[in-house]
Scaffold this motif. Sequence first.
Motif, PDB file in Angstrom:
ATOM      1  N   CYS A 190       0.857  -1.178   0.000  1.00 53.39           N
ATOM      2  CA  CYS A 190       0.000   0.000   0.000  1.00 53.39           C
ATOM      3  C   CYS A 190       0.902   1.241   0.000  1.00 53.39           C
ATOM      4  CB  CYS A 190      -0.864  -0.024   1.251  1.00 53.39           C
ATOM      5  SG  CYS A 190      -2.212   1.121   1.172  1.00 53.39           S
ATOM      6  N   GLU A 242       1.077   5.304   0.716  1.00 56.14           N
ATOM      7  CA  GLU A 242       0.394   6.424   1.356  1.00 56.14           C
ATOM      8  C   GLU A 242       1.304   7.643   1.340  1.00 56.14           C
ATOM      9  OE1 GLU A 242      -2.274   3.927   4.544  1.00 56.14           O
ATOM     10  OE2 GLU A 242      -0.694   5.213   5.269  1.00 56.14           O
ATOM     11  N   ILE A 271      -3.985  12.633   3.946  1.00 52.93           N
ATOM     12  CA  ILE A 271      -3.314  11.344   3.773  1.00 52.93           C
ATOM     13  C   ILE A 271      -4.011  10.543   2.682  1.00 52.93           C
ATOM     14  CG2 ILE A 271      -2.495   9.264   4.943  1.00 52.93           C
ATOM     15  CD1 ILE A 271      -2.870  10.740   7.584  1.00 52.93           C
ATOM     16  N   GLY A 296      -4.134   7.556  -0.128  1.00 58.88           N
ATOM     17  CA  GLY A 296      -3.480   6.249  -0.236  1.00 58.88           C
ATOM     18  C   GLY A 296      -3.936   5.523  -1.479  1.00 58.88           C
TER      19      GLY A 296
END
Length: 69
Positions: A42, A44, A66, A68
């Motif tokens: 992932c 971010e 934030i 992602g």
Amino acid sequence: MKNSTKTIENRQKFLWEVLTEITDRISHIKAWLNRPLEKFFCIEWLDAMHYKVKVNGKNHIALYNIPGI
């Protein structure tokens, strides 16, 4: 200033505990660095916009963003 043997023993014990904790952390970090990697991770991003606002005596407020994938 005189140091009693008990004071010296306590200091040595404290230093030994600190060194043991540091070396344990280093071994955990090395194990983490050598772990097998997964196929996908992932992603971010962390960003913040800072505003000059006076609230309760504070001069700056940050708005965190934030996103992602």
